[in-house]
Write a protein that holds these residues in place. Structure first.
Motif, short mmCIF file in Angstrom:
data_model
loop_
_atom_site.label_atom_id
_atom_site.label_comp_id
_atom_site.label_asym_id
_atom_site.label_seq_id
_atom_site.Cartn_x
_atom_site.Cartn_y
_atom_site.Cartn_z
N LEU A 1 40.63 23.37 10.21
CA LEU A 1 40.66 22.39 10.22
C LEU A 1 42.69 21.84 10.15
O LEU A 1 42.87 21.13 10.47
CB LEU A 1 40.06 21.43 9.31
CG LEU A 1 38.66 21.29 9.63
CD1 LEU A 1 38.07 20.50 8.05
CD2 LEU A 1 38.28 20.13 10.75
N VAL A 2 42.74 22.86 9.47
CA VAL A 2 44.97 22.90 8.77
C VAL A 2 45.26 22.89 10.34
O VAL A 2 46.52 22.57 10.47
CB VAL A 2 44.77 24.01 7.74
CG1 VAL A 2 45.97 23.18 7.64
CG2 VAL A 2 44.41 23.00 6.00
N GLN A 3 44.50 23.99 10.92
CA GLN A 3 45.28 24.77 12.07
C GLN A 3 45.10 23.77 13.43
O GLN A 3 45.66 23.60 14.12
CB GLN A 3 45.21 26.23 12.60
CG GLN A 3 45.17 27.34 11.16
CD GLN A 3 45.01 28.11 12.15
OE1 GLN A 3 44.42 28.48 13.35
NE2 GLN A 3 45.01 28.92 11.23
N LEU A 4 44.38 22.96 13.27
CA LEU A 4 43.50 21.64 14.31
C LEU A 4 45.15 21.21 14.91
O LEU A 4 45.39 21.25 16.22
CB LEU A 4 42.23 20.81 14.06
CG LEU A 4 41.89 20.32 15.27
CD1 LEU A 4 41.80 21.32 15.98
CD2 LEU A 4 40.54 19.84 14.60
N PRO A 5 45.68 19.79 13.73
CA PRO A 5 46.51 19.59 14.42
C PRO A 5 47.72 20.15 15.08
O PRO A 5 48.24 19.92 16.19
CB PRO A 5 47.32 19.07 13.47
CG PRO A 5 46.47 18.68 12.11
CD PRO A 5 45.34 20.40 12.83
N PHE A 6 47.74 21.31 14.90
CA PHE A 6 48.58 22.87 15.08
C PHE A 6 48.52 22.92 17.04
O PHE A 6 48.69 23.97 17.50
CB PHE A 6 49.65 23.80 14.90
CG PHE A 6 49.97 22.91 13.83
CD1 PHE A 6 51.28 22.11 13.48
CD2 PHE A 6 48.89 22.73 12.36
CE1 PHE A 6 51.99 21.31 12.51
CE2 PHE A 6 49.43 22.39 11.07
CZ PHE A 6 50.84 21.38 10.96
N TYR A 7 47.61 22.71 17.63
CA TYR A 7 46.56 22.97 19.09
C TYR A 7 47.89 23.18 20.25
O TYR A 7 47.81 24.52 20.48
CB TYR A 7 45.37 22.42 19.19
CG TYR A 7 44.79 22.72 20.19
CD1 TYR A 7 43.73 23.81 20.34
CD2 TYR A 7 45.72 22.80 21.79
CE1 TYR A 7 43.23 23.67 20.94
CE2 TYR A 7 44.16 22.83 22.92
CZ TYR A 7 43.43 23.58 22.70
OH TYR A 7 42.77 24.07 23.84
N GLY A 8 48.39 22.63 20.56
CA GLY A 8 49.82 22.82 20.99
C GLY A 8 50.67 23.75 20.89
O GLY A 8 50.94 24.50 21.92
N TRP A 9 50.86 23.91 19.59
CA TRP A 9 52.05 24.68 19.16
C TRP A 9 51.10 25.92 19.56
O TRP A 9 52.39 27.63 19.85
CB TRP A 9 52.86 24.55 17.72
CG TRP A 9 53.81 26.05 17.83
CD1 TRP A 9 54.54 25.70 17.65
CD2 TRP A 9 53.22 27.11 17.27
NE1 TRP A 9 55.33 26.77 17.20
CE2 TRP A 9 54.53 27.60 17.01
CE3 TRP A 9 51.84 27.53 16.78
CZ2 TRP A 9 54.37 28.94 16.49
CZ3 TRP A 9 52.28 29.03 15.85
CH2 TRP A 9 53.77 29.50 15.60
N PHE A 10 49.64 26.52 19.40
CA PHE A 10 49.79 27.63 19.01
C PHE A 10 49.26 27.95 20.90
O PHE A 10 49.32 29.39 21.41
CB PHE A 10 48.77 27.96 19.20
CG PHE A 10 47.92 27.47 16.92
CD1 PHE A 10 48.21 28.55 16.02
CD2 PHE A 10 47.62 26.82 16.10
CE1 PHE A 10 48.20 28.81 14.90
CE2 PHE A 10 47.57 26.49 14.75
CZ PHE A 10 48.07 28.04 14.26
N ASP A 11 48.91 27.10 21.48
CA ASP A 11 48.43 27.36 23.15
C ASP A 11 50.12 27.25 23.76
O ASP A 11 50.21 28.65 24.44
CB ASP A 11 47.82 26.34 23.67
CG ASP A 11 47.24 26.23 24.91
OD1 ASP A 11 46.92 26.97 25.04
OD2 ASP A 11 47.33 25.23 25.73
N ASP A 12 51.08 26.89 23.40
CA ASP A 12 52.34 27.73 24.24
C ASP A 12 52.21 28.61 23.41
O ASP A 12 53.35 29.61 24.70
CB ASP A 12 52.97 26.57 22.98
CG ASP A 12 53.34 24.86 24.16
OD1 ASP A 12 52.52 24.63 25.20
OD2 ASP A 12 53.66 24.34 23.05
N HIS A 13 52.40 29.08 22.30
CA HIS A 13 53.40 30.35 22.11
C HIS A 13 52.03 31.50 22.20
O HIS A 13 51.92 32.78 21.50
CB HIS A 13 53.55 30.47 20.25
CG HIS A 13 54.75 29.98 20.45
ND1 HIS A 13 54.66 27.96 20.28
CD2 HIS A 13 56.02 29.71 20.12
CE1 HIS A 13 55.85 27.71 20.07
NE2 HIS A 13 56.59 28.86 19.73
N GLY A 14 50.83 31.24 22.54
CA GLY A 14 49.49 32.48 22.22
C GLY A 14 49.00 32.96 21.59
O GLY A 14 48.24 34.15 21.47
#
Length: 94
Positions: A34-47
């Motif tokens: 849940l803590v990482q969910l708001p940063f989905y886009g960042w995680f996707d952009d950086h692999g």
């Protein structure tokens, strides 16, 4: 080559509060998801999207673990109750 044989017996397994431990760790995995969910886009952009799915997989496997350890704990308690029930009449007869 000779087969190795142990020189001493294995120690008894440690028993502790298994069910609360598994519940706590499962909740930790879910909170991390849940803590990482708001940063989905960042995680996707950086692999690094696999970090998010690893936390979700940990929470899912933790749910299976909770089901398993609760059943194991209940079986151990039933076995201990049955063992104490069979010992009680024999000790009273002596």
């Amino acid at each position: 080559m000779a087969k190795w044989t142990p020189t001493h017996e294995a120690p008894e397994p440690l028993e502790g509060p298994i069910v609360p431990t598994i519940i706590g760790l499962t909740l930790l995995w879910f909170v991390l998801f849940l803590v990482q969910l708001p940063f989905y886009g960042w995680f996707d952009d950086h692999g690094h999207l696999w970090w998010l799915w690893t936390c979700l997989a940990g929470a899912g496997l933790g749910l299976i673990g909770i089901w398993y350890v609760r059943g194991r704990d209940a079986a151990l308690k039933r076995m201990a109750a049955a063992a104490s029930a069979t010992e009680t009449p024999s000790s009273a007869a002596e």
